[in-house]
Motif scaffolding. Structure first.
Motif, PDB file in Angstrom:
ATOM      1  N   UNK B  38      -6.586 -16.125  42.904  1.00 22.31           N
ATOM      2  CA  UNK B  38      -7.624 -17.168  43.004  1.00 22.31           C
ATOM      3  C   UNK B  38      -8.561 -16.881  44.170  1.00 22.31           C
ATOM      4  N   UNK B  39      -9.721 -17.508  44.147  1.00 25.48           N
ATOM      5  CA  UNK B  39     -10.694 -17.310  45.216  1.00 25.48           C
ATOM      6  C   UNK B  39     -10.566 -18.421  46.242  1.00 25.48           C
ATOM      7  N   UNK B  40     -10.382 -18.035  47.478  1.00 29.91           N
ATOM      8  CA  UNK B  40     -10.141 -19.000  48.551  1.00 29.91           C
ATOM      9  C   UNK B  40     -11.384 -19.868  48.782  1.00 29.91           C
ATOM     10  N   UNK B  41     -11.170 -21.170  48.855  1.00 28.46           N
ATOM     11  CA  UNK B  41     -12.291 -22.102  48.971  1.00 28.46           C
ATOM     12  C   UNK B  41     -12.532 -22.594  50.388  1.00 28.46           C
ATOM     13  N   UNK B  42     -11.899 -21.991  51.364  1.00 25.82           N
ATOM     14  CA  UNK B  42     -12.055 -22.429  52.759  1.00 25.82           C
ATOM     15  C   UNK B  42     -11.682 -21.269  53.684  1.00 25.82           C
ATOM     16  N   UNK B  43     -12.174 -21.321  54.918  1.00 27.59           N
ATOM     17  CA  UNK B  43     -11.710 -20.387  55.936  1.00 27.59           C
ATOM     18  C   UNK B  43     -10.335 -20.841  56.391  1.00 27.59           C
ATOM     19  N   UNK B  44      -9.456 -19.898  56.657  1.00 32.13           N
ATOM     20  CA  UNK B  44      -8.126 -20.254  57.150  1.00 32.13           C
ATOM     21  C   UNK B  44      -7.957 -19.718  58.575  1.00 32.13           C
ATOM     22  N   UNK B  45      -7.681 -20.635  59.492  1.00 27.43           N
ATOM     23  CA  UNK B  45      -7.371 -20.257  60.869  1.00 27.43           C
ATOM     24  C   UNK B  45      -5.885 -20.492  61.104  1.00 27.43           C
ATOM     25  N   UNK B  47      -2.635 -21.720  62.935  1.00 27.21           N
ATOM     26  CA  UNK B  47      -2.258 -22.744  63.910  1.00 27.21           C
ATOM     27  C   UNK B  47      -1.202 -22.215  64.865  1.00 27.21           C
ATOM     28  N   UNK B  48      -0.723 -20.990  64.590  1.00 24.64           N
ATOM     29  CA  UNK B  48       0.331 -20.453  65.461  1.00 24.64           C
ATOM     30  C   UNK B  48       0.187 -18.953  65.689  1.00 24.64           C
ATOM     31  N   UNK B  49       0.933 -18.461  66.681  1.00 23.67           N
ATOM     32  CA  UNK B  49       1.005 -17.031  66.931  1.00 23.67           C
ATOM     33  C   UNK B  49       2.061 -16.416  66.014  1.00 23.67           C
ATOM     34  N   UNK B  50       1.748 -15.221  65.479  1.00 22.69           N
ATOM     35  CA  UNK B  50       2.750 -14.472  64.705  1.00 22.69           C
ATOM     36  C   UNK B  50       2.899 -13.104  65.359  1.00 22.69           C
ATOM     37  N   UNK B  51       4.070 -12.700  65.818  1.00 20.85           N
ATOM     38  CA  UNK B  51       5.222 -13.583  65.971  1.00 20.85           C
ATOM     39  C   UNK B  51       4.983 -14.573  67.110  1.00 20.85           C
ATOM     40  N   UNK B  52       5.758 -15.629  67.136  1.00 23.62           N
ATOM     41  CA  UNK B  52       5.559 -16.621  68.209  1.00 23.62           C
ATOM     42  C   UNK B  52       6.555 -16.389  69.343  1.00 23.62           C
ATOM     43  N   UNK B  53       7.272 -15.243  69.254  1.00 29.43           N
ATOM     44  CA  UNK B  53       8.122 -14.800  70.382  1.00 29.43           C
ATOM     45  C   UNK B  53       8.067 -13.280  70.349  1.00 29.43           C
ATOM     46  N   UNK B 152      -5.275 -19.717  66.387  1.00 32.76           N
ATOM     47  CA  UNK B 152      -6.707 -20.027  66.194  1.00 32.76           C
ATOM     48  C   UNK B 152      -7.520 -18.890  65.571  1.00 32.76           C
ATOM     49  N   UNK B 153      -6.876 -17.750  65.375  1.00 32.24           N
ATOM     50  CA  UNK B 153      -7.590 -16.625  64.748  1.00 32.24           C
ATOM     51  C   UNK B 153      -7.919 -16.975  63.300  1.00 32.24           C
ATOM     52  N   UNK B 154      -9.104 -16.535  62.844  1.00 29.81           N
ATOM     53  CA  UNK B 154      -9.432 -16.699  61.434  1.00 29.81           C
ATOM     54  C   UNK B 154      -8.718 -15.584  60.678  1.00 29.81           C
ATOM     55  N   UNK B 155      -7.810 -15.961  59.799  1.00 30.93           N
ATOM     56  CA  UNK B 155      -7.035 -14.931  59.117  1.00 30.93           C
ATOM     57  C   UNK B 155      -7.576 -14.611  57.726  1.00 30.93           C
ATOM     58  N   UNK B 156      -8.212 -15.585  57.086  1.00 26.84           N
ATOM     59  CA  UNK B 156      -8.769 -15.342  55.753  1.00 26.84           C
ATOM     60  C   UNK B 156     -10.089 -16.092  55.625  1.00 26.84           C
ATOM     61  N   UNK B 157     -11.052 -15.446  54.989  1.00 25.49           N
ATOM     62  CA  UNK B 157     -12.374 -16.045  54.866  1.00 25.49           C
ATOM     63  C   UNK B 157     -12.573 -16.666  53.495  1.00 25.49           C
ATOM     64  N   UNK B 158     -13.298 -17.754  53.493  1.00 26.87           N
ATOM     65  CA  UNK B 158     -13.724 -18.418  52.259  1.00 26.87           C
ATOM     66  C   UNK B 158     -14.271 -17.371  51.283  1.00 26.87           C
ATOM     67  N   UNK B 167      -1.215 -13.892  50.430  1.00 22.92           N
ATOM     68  CA  UNK B 167      -0.225 -14.958  50.246  1.00 22.92           C
ATOM     69  C   UNK B 167       0.839 -14.820  51.345  1.00 22.92           C
ATOM     70  N   UNK B 168       1.194 -13.580  51.669  1.00 22.32           N
ATOM     71  CA  UNK B 168       2.148 -13.324  52.751  1.00 22.32           C
ATOM     72  C   UNK B 168       1.614 -13.770  54.101  1.00 22.32           C
ATOM     73  N   UNK B 169       0.348 -13.520  54.336  1.00 20.52           N
ATOM     74  CA  UNK B 169      -0.269 -13.963  55.594  1.00 20.52           C
ATOM     75  C   UNK B 169      -0.202 -15.490  55.673  1.00 20.52           C
ATOM     76  N   UNK B 170      -0.513 -16.151  54.573  1.00 20.79           N
ATOM     77  CA  UNK B 170      -0.479 -17.623  54.552  1.00 20.79           C
ATOM     78  C   UNK B 170       0.928 -18.147  54.819  1.00 20.79           C
ATOM     79  N   UNK B 171       1.915 -17.548  54.161  1.00 23.45           N
ATOM     80  CA  UNK B 171       3.286 -18.043  54.375  1.00 23.45           C
ATOM     81  C   UNK B 171       3.726 -17.767  55.809  1.00 23.45           C
ATOM     82  N   UNK B 172       3.290 -16.640  56.382  1.00 20.71           N
ATOM     83  CA  UNK B 172       3.722 -16.305  57.749  1.00 20.71           C
ATOM     84  C   UNK B 172       3.190 -17.296  58.784  1.00 20.71           C
ATOM     85  N   UNK B 173       2.066 -17.938  58.479  1.00 14.98           N
ATOM     86  CA  UNK B 173       1.523 -18.918  59.429  1.00 14.98           C
ATOM     87  C   UNK B 173       1.827 -20.349  58.982  1.00 14.98           C
ATOM     88  N   UNK B 174       2.721 -20.468  58.010  1.00 14.95           N
ATOM     89  CA  UNK B 174       3.196 -21.792  57.624  1.00 14.95           C
ATOM     90  C   UNK B 174       2.238 -22.599  56.776  1.00 14.95           C
TER      91      UNK B 174
END
Lengths: 409, 409
Positions: B38-45, B47-53, B152-158, B167-174
């Motif tokens: 599907x085509x992403x309808x929004x920018x995704x930033x 909310x967390x660091x990956x990894x967060x430790x 706060x990094x933009x990981x995927x663009x609209x 999809x993996x990037x999205x799951x990794x940032x929750x």
């Protein structure tokens, strides 16, 4: 202890194919409108001729070609018009010497006629007389009965992926339902004490599950049906029960290993406890993807993929996707790839098939592939790349400027 | 009477884009598991660091790198082991000078440590003492907090097409749900007195409908939602009512014209009766596909495609698919194509963009494109081809051996 011998990719694939040479997929009957992209499960022979009557390919006059011989602008031939063929109706007139009938594009050619003269070369004198300024040759502007598809002709072969034009072929011969292969079902298990569901709150030491998501998406992309998607802690009993349940429910199972040494052992032991012959490949000479396991239990393929997201994705391509393509004998045009030239030297691991992520740029009409580097385990290693190149195990690397085939994600 | 001026493909496309520069698609929220392709309808930033430790990329010992300087096989460094980090747990120990802690791959790095020495370079003397035979540099074998993805990094663009690694990037940032674009809906009307449904019995003069089937499949392939699929006789009132209904129900409408002169007129008149501005392109300098109509009514695009199945498919690619790609700003990697060399000379129609069907063979690792010829209107013209090449309007043809880009079906 063959189990611990590292296999080349080629040898591992051969074992995979050999172990599942009896792997069968059922077929199901569906409407052709739903069949786009599906794999045809039967040969299709036409029950009719297409077209089943002689059709005109132009707007013009059906004639006997002999009557037009010698016609020119200075010496046109005179013909009498008997009438007009209506679209979608049978042509009832019969054409005899020096007679003509108007036929629209796609209309039926009347009996007796053997050519159609385009309206461009016809002048209407009155309602029943025309002149023709150009000779027609026999069969000109006519599609003969069965010219497109002949009765009893095999029009589509079992195994072909149905594309829009194939759907068109089916509709043209009146086939509205076809048997297509049911794609295998698959379950996906991600193991690791550190792995939590993306919806869960993060704690130090934990990471959100990536593999069941990327692997589900990849499985879906090649048409597999996802049955179960599970995250399991590194606990032998838990993994055993989960794997058992997944084997019962689905045609294939993928596990992606937790990354610790302990977990890897558990996975192998548990797989081997599922039944004979168990693990037949343990370790593949590829980078990334070395800890890949291939196994068989209850006559079903089990794929033990590495825990690193990028490694798991490459191992999926190299073994799971390969397996599906092999079962259905799919051709190379299924892949999306681009020829590009490499912008820098790339070193590969000697004796290992190396997969290098790249991104692409277009320069002077040519594609340039740049390597994407990153630490092992990073998901962004994949998402920054547009695709990957494969460096054969007997190659030492790729030289700057060398042509490469980039498999696109 | 601009309506009757034949446009170049480029000019026709420009008019299409200009007329629908305000064409908008809504978004809908879906689970990421359903979002592949599907085509992403929004920018995704994030909310967390990956990894967060801080994570180890290897099985090894977390150390202070300075403590290992000068270590070699002949002169190993001695360190005291404080304990072991468990997978999925926080590392509670703190590392000070000459101390080490065992960390599995993916495990958390204890405070104080700045490098991990792989187990391969470590010898265990007893339960609490090890020697290290190789110096470590700062940050070695460590993925730092946010190394993969930063808060706060933009990981995927609209607008990006979501692929498995996304999809993996999205799951990794929750992120478990995303907004994706709703693809436009479309209705498909096939006109012609000769056209019957594939399920109907054939009569002389009639042919089974192909276009609503091929065009539905093509529309589906690019993600459009099919609302209506209708076969209409060449009757003005009937066509008018059908078209009106389809415009109300869907975002776009495709008509594929009956092939007779009369029908073409009806189609144009009926489209123009739907509202302003009506037909803005009537006839395109391309082969096949010349009688293509582009129109606008009720702010919706109407595509009048030729009646010949192959022509309709090419016109679909050139205008409908182009329109969708343009709206969503999709990149060229969306296409499946192959570079090949032409095996014979191909003549093109001067002043027209020519589309030539080809089939492919592989010879000495190179692709060879052979032309597929057939009479106009044949569906097998498409099904025998693996793809097509485009010959620009200012080119006279393709020479034998010339490199071509084959767009794969």
């Amino acid at each position: 202890m063959e189990m611990f011998k590292v296999h080349s990719v080629k040898a591992a694939r051969e074992k995979l194919v050999e172990n599942f040479k009896d792997f069968k997929c059922e077929v199901e009957e569906i409407e052709i409108l739903e069949a786009e992209g599906r794999l045809l499960g039967e040969d299709i022979h036409s029950k009719l001729n297409v077209p089943h009557f002689r059709r005109s390919t132009v707007d013009g006059y059906a004639v006997i070609s002999k009557d037009t011989y010698g016609a020119s602008e200075s010496l046109p031939m005179f013909l009498e018009v008997l009438g007009e063929v209506e679209m979608g109706k049978a042509a009832n007139m019969k054409i005899t010497t020096d007679k003509a009938v108007y036929v629209p594009t796609g209309g039926m050619i009347p009996e007796g006629a053997d050519a159609v003269v385009m309206v461009e070369y016809v002048e209407k004198l009155d309602s029943t007389n025309i002149t023709i300024s150009r000779p027609a040759v026999s069969k000109e502007n006519i599609i003969d009965v069965g010219d497109d598809i002949r009765e009893n002709q095999k029009v589509l072969s079992k195994g072909v992926r149905l594309r829009p034009h194939d759907i068109g072929v089916l509709s043209s011969i009146g086939v509205d339902k076809v048997n297509v292969f049911k794609m295998p079902s698959i379950s996906i298990i991600s193991t690791g004490d550190e792995v939590i569901d993306p919806k869960e709150e993060l704690q130090l030491g934990k990471i959100k599950d990536i593999n069941t998501y990327t692997l589900s998406a990849m499985a879906k992309e090649i048409g597999l049906n996802i049955v179960e998607r599970r995250v399991v802690k590194d606990n032998k009993e838990l993994l055993k029960n989960t794997l058992k349940e997944c084997i019962e429910k689905s045609d294939m199972v993928m596990l992606s290993g937790g990354s610790s040494v302990g977990t890897k052992d558990i996975t192998t032991i548990v797989i081997n406890e599922m039944g004979e012959p168990g693990v037949f490949v343990h370790g593949v000479a590829m980078k990334p993807g070395k800890p890949t396991i291939l196994a068989k239990a209850h006559n079903k393929p089990l794929f033990g993929l590495p825990g690193q997201p990028a490694s798991a994705m490459i191992a999926f391509k190299v073994f799971v996707e390969y397996f599906i393509k092999n079962i259905f004998n799919l051709d190379e045009y299924e892949d999306r790839f681009i020829e590009a030239s490499m912008t820098t030297n790339i070193h590969s691991a000697p004796g290992k098939e190396t997969y290098q992520m790249v991104y692409l740029e277009r320069e002077d009409g040519e594609y340039k592939a740049h390597p994407v580097y990153g630490k092992s385990g990073m998901i962004t290693l994949m998402s920054k790349a547009k695709g990957y190149i494969k460096i054969d195990e007997d190659k030492e690397g790729i030289k700057e400027g060398e042509k490469v085939r980039v498999n696109l994600f």
